[in-house]
Design a protein around this motif. Structure first.
Motif, PDB file in Angstrom:
ATOM      1  N   ASP A 169      -9.591  41.201 -19.044  1.00  0.00           N
ATOM      2  CA  ASP A 169     -11.085  40.614 -18.374  1.00  0.00           C
ATOM      3  C   ASP A 169     -11.507  41.096 -20.190  1.00  0.00           C
ATOM      4  N   ALA A 170     -12.387  40.014 -20.462  1.00  0.00           N
ATOM      5  CA  ALA A 170     -13.092  40.214 -22.350  1.00  0.00           C
ATOM      6  C   ALA A 170     -14.353  40.517 -22.001  1.00  0.00           C
ATOM      7  N   ARG A 171     -15.031  40.934 -20.554  1.00  0.00           N
ATOM      8  CA  ARG A 171     -16.423  41.503 -21.455  1.00  0.00           C
ATOM      9  C   ARG A 171     -16.938  42.716 -20.929  1.00  0.00           C
ATOM     10  N   ALA A 172     -18.104  42.728 -20.829  1.00  0.00           N
ATOM     11  CA  ALA A 172     -18.086  43.794 -21.266  1.00  0.00           C
ATOM     12  C   ALA A 172     -18.066  45.207 -20.262  1.00  0.00           C
ATOM     13  N   ALA A 173     -17.640  46.724 -19.546  1.00  0.00           N
ATOM     14  CA  ALA A 173     -17.119  47.617 -19.101  1.00  0.00           C
ATOM     15  C   ALA A 173     -17.653  47.610 -17.908  1.00  0.00           C
ATOM     16  N   GLU A 174     -18.862  47.476 -18.500  1.00  0.00           N
ATOM     17  CA  GLU A 174     -19.915  47.329 -16.966  1.00  0.00           C
ATOM     18  C   GLU A 174     -20.020  46.075 -16.942  1.00  0.00           C
ATOM     19  N   ARG A 175     -20.397  44.981 -17.241  1.00  0.00           N
ATOM     20  CA  ARG A 175     -19.881  44.000 -15.989  1.00  0.00           C
ATOM     21  C   ARG A 175     -18.376  43.411 -15.832  1.00  0.00           C
ATOM     22  N   TYR A 176     -17.256  43.951 -16.190  1.00  0.00           N
ATOM     23  CA  TYR A 176     -15.654  43.891 -15.001  1.00  0.00           C
ATOM     24  C   TYR A 176     -16.719  45.002 -14.982  1.00  0.00           C
ATOM     25  N   ARG A 177     -16.814  46.573 -14.467  1.00  0.00           N
ATOM     26  CA  ARG A 177     -16.844  47.749 -12.940  1.00  0.00           C
ATOM     27  C   ARG A 177     -17.584  46.081 -12.019  1.00  0.00           C
ATOM     28  N   GLY A 178     -18.878  45.458 -12.130  1.00  0.00           N
ATOM     29  CA  GLY A 178     -19.406  45.130 -10.851  1.00  0.00           C
ATOM     30  C   GLY A 178     -20.746  46.324 -10.961  1.00  0.00           C
ATOM     31  N   GLU A 179     -21.218  47.159 -11.858  1.00  0.00           N
ATOM     32  CA  GLU A 179     -22.259  47.274 -12.253  1.00  0.00           C
ATOM     33  C   GLU A 179     -24.028  47.059 -12.903  1.00  0.00           C
ATOM     34  N   GLN A 180     -23.211  45.923 -13.501  1.00  0.00           N
ATOM     35  CA  GLN A 180     -24.359  44.038 -13.903  1.00  0.00           C
ATOM     36  C   GLN A 180     -23.510  43.316 -13.587  1.00  0.00           C
ATOM     37  N   GLU A 181     -24.773  42.004 -13.530  1.00  0.00           N
ATOM     38  CA  GLU A 181     -23.862  41.155 -13.520  1.00  0.00           C
ATOM     39  C   GLU A 181     -25.477  39.687 -13.977  1.00  0.00           C
ATOM     40  N   PRO A 182     -25.666  39.849 -15.826  1.00  0.00           N
ATOM     41  CA  PRO A 182     -26.538  39.019 -15.651  1.00  0.00           C
ATOM     42  C   PRO A 182     -26.769  37.931 -15.341  1.00  0.00           C
ATOM     43  N   VAL A 183     -25.568  36.772 -15.653  1.00  0.00           N
ATOM     44  CA  VAL A 183     -25.214  35.375 -15.659  1.00  0.00           C
ATOM     45  C   VAL A 183     -24.975  34.879 -14.452  1.00  0.00           C
ATOM     46  N   ASP A 184     -23.580  35.405 -13.676  1.00  0.00           N
ATOM     47  CA  ASP A 184     -22.912  34.751 -12.371  1.00  0.00           C
ATOM     48  C   ASP A 184     -23.587  35.169 -11.246  1.00  0.00           C
ATOM     49  N   PRO A 185     -23.721  35.099 -10.005  1.00  0.00           N
ATOM     50  CA  PRO A 185     -24.148  35.370  -8.743  1.00  0.00           C
ATOM     51  C   PRO A 185     -22.537  36.219  -8.684  1.00  0.00           C
ATOM     52  N   VAL A 186     -22.092  36.549  -8.923  1.00  0.00           N
ATOM     53  CA  VAL A 186     -21.321  37.707  -8.015  1.00  0.00           C
ATOM     54  C   VAL A 186     -20.906  38.700  -9.320  1.00  0.00           C
ATOM     55  N   ALA A 187     -21.040  40.332  -9.244  1.00  0.00           N
ATOM     56  CA  ALA A 187     -20.003  41.243  -9.781  1.00  0.00           C
ATOM     57  C   ALA A 187     -19.166  41.616  -9.382  1.00  0.00           C
ATOM     58  N   GLY A 188     -18.505  42.177 -10.651  1.00  0.00           N
ATOM     59  CA  GLY A 188     -17.124  42.474 -10.386  1.00  0.00           C
ATOM     60  C   GLY A 188     -16.148  42.077 -11.123  1.00  0.00           C
ATOM     61  N   HIS A 189     -14.896  41.756 -10.829  1.00  0.00           N
ATOM     62  CA  HIS A 189     -13.760  41.277 -11.753  1.00  0.00           C
ATOM     63  C   HIS A 189     -12.544  41.003 -10.644  1.00  0.00           C
ATOM     64  N   ILE A 190     -11.489  40.534 -11.314  1.00  0.00           N
ATOM     65  CA  ILE A 190     -10.310  39.692 -10.217  1.00  0.00           C
ATOM     66  C   ILE A 190      -9.871  40.866 -10.070  1.00  0.00           C
ATOM     67  N   PRO A 191      -9.383  40.754  -8.851  1.00  0.00           N
ATOM     68  CA  PRO A 191      -8.884  42.028  -8.805  1.00  0.00           C
ATOM     69  C   PRO A 191      -6.981  42.207  -9.712  1.00  0.00           C
ATOM     70  N   GLY A 192      -7.010  43.737 -10.115  1.00  0.00           N
ATOM     71  CA  GLY A 192      -5.638  43.226 -10.923  1.00  0.00           C
ATOM     72  C   GLY A 192      -5.845  43.348 -12.668  1.00  0.00           C
ATOM     73  N   ALA A 193      -7.350  42.278 -12.835  1.00  0.00           N
ATOM     74  CA  ALA A 193      -7.312  42.211 -14.211  1.00  0.00           C
ATOM     75  C   ALA A 193      -7.866  44.341 -14.871  1.00  0.00           C
ATOM     76  N   ARG A 194      -7.370  43.210 -15.880  1.00  0.00           N
ATOM     77  CA  ARG A 194      -7.562  44.570 -17.000  1.00  0.00           C
ATOM     78  C   ARG A 194      -8.580  45.193 -17.908  1.00  0.00           C
ATOM     79  N   ASN A 195      -9.175  46.074 -17.959  1.00  0.00           N
ATOM     80  CA  ASN A 195     -10.347  45.339 -18.863  1.00  0.00           C
ATOM     81  C   ASN A 195     -10.554  46.118 -20.033  1.00  0.00           C
ATOM     82  N   ALA A 196     -10.563  44.486 -21.609  1.00  0.00           N
ATOM     83  CA  ALA A 196     -10.124  44.863 -22.552  1.00  0.00           C
ATOM     84  C   ALA A 196     -11.374  44.115 -23.428  1.00  0.00           C
ATOM     85  N   PRO A 197     -12.373  44.954 -23.213  1.00  0.00           N
ATOM     86  CA  PRO A 197     -13.937  44.237 -23.830  1.00  0.00           C
ATOM     87  C   PRO A 197     -13.726  43.851 -25.642  1.00  0.00           C
ATOM     88  N   THR A 198     -13.797  41.891 -25.710  1.00  0.00           N
ATOM     89  CA  THR A 198     -13.838  41.768 -26.520  1.00  0.00           C
ATOM     90  C   THR A 198     -14.404  42.306 -28.148  1.00  0.00           C
TER      91      THR A 198
END
Length: 276
Positions: A169-198
């Protein structure tokens, strides 16, 4: 062909009047349109490419930046002057986030001679090279779109890869964790994905880290050339940057073009939060 080109090498090519098509794809998720930056100054001879209009299809259930239709992409590249024998050099402001999506798209549609200006417009100007406000009219190219030349994932494939391989998951850590989502209607990540911000793929100057450091970074996340690897982000733009970084590290990877914006369009898809 190496996917990156440095400022001195590009300057030498342009001085030789080589067959180079320069594409300015400055784009901001939030902020003024990239065309405004282009009009204030760009590399001499560069043609502006609109990421939303020219490099993606209309937003919808397929995501905010789905793949464009082959005919639409072909027409956009021809308008920009791309031909079969063109060396395309694409750049954005500095970190190659938008430029990488163009690099990936051209390769997906069959054009191998494409490179990203490492460090972008900022590196060019910091080196003291001139810029222009002229808006050249490109000679129409003969580019033919031949889709399917790079691997892609859909939602089902992304879910499978998250369990059987490595899905980044190439997004910022706070979006991956679901703490904030400025663009899409649901916050969080795909189960099993690993966070690797670009942001971790480049240095403070916007240039990509050396391949060895990138390999170390991805190895710490479990991503190596011994496993199936894929990447996604919010809408398939920054994830293309992740694909480019993985490519530099010698790790083949598939792009989930629809990314999170496509995933959450189906309420049946599960959502994870936290550190995963």
């Amino acid at each position: 062909m190496h996917p990156l080109i440095e400022v001195p090498a590009l300057d030498r090519l342009l001085r030789r009047q080589a067959n180079v098509v320069l594409l300015d794809v400055r784009w901001h998720l939030a902020g003024p349109p990239g065309i405004e930056s282009y009009r204030r100054g760009h590399l001499p001879g560069a043609v502006f490419l609109d990421l939303d209009r020219d490099v993606a299809g209309p937003p919808g259930p397929g995501g905010r930046h789905p793949l464009p239709g082959p005919a639409d992409f072909e027409a956009a590249m021809r308008r920009a002057g791309v031909s079969a024998d063109s060396l395309v050099v694409v750049y954005d402001d500095a970190d190659s986030t938008a430029a990488a999506r163009v690099w990936w798209s051209l390769r997906y549609f069959g054009h191998e001679q494409v490179r990203v200006l490492d460090g972008g417009y900022r590196a060019w100007t910091e080196a003291g090279h001139p810029v222009s406000t002229d808006e050249p009219e490109a000679k129409p190219g003969d580019f033919v779109a031949d889709p399917g030349r790079l691997p892609v994932l859909d939602a089902e494939g992304a879910a499978e890869l998250a369990g059987a391989g490595v899905l980044l998951d190439a997004r910022a850590a706070e979006r991956y964790r679901g703490e904030q989502e400025p663009v899409d209607p649901v916050a969080g990540h795909i189960p099993g994905a690993r966070n690797a911000p670009t942001s971790g793929n480049v240095g403070v100057d916007g240039r990509f880290l050396p391949p060895g450091l990138l390999r170390e970074r991805f190895a710490q996340l479990g991503a190596t050339d011994a496993l199936d690897v894929g990447a996604y982000c919010g809408s398939g733009v920054t994830a293309a940057h992740e694909i480019l970084a993985l490519h530099l590290a010698g790790i083949p990877a598939a792009l989930y073009v629809g990314s999170w914006s496509n995933w959450v369009a189906d309420p049946g898809n599960p959502v994870a939060t936290g550190d995963g």
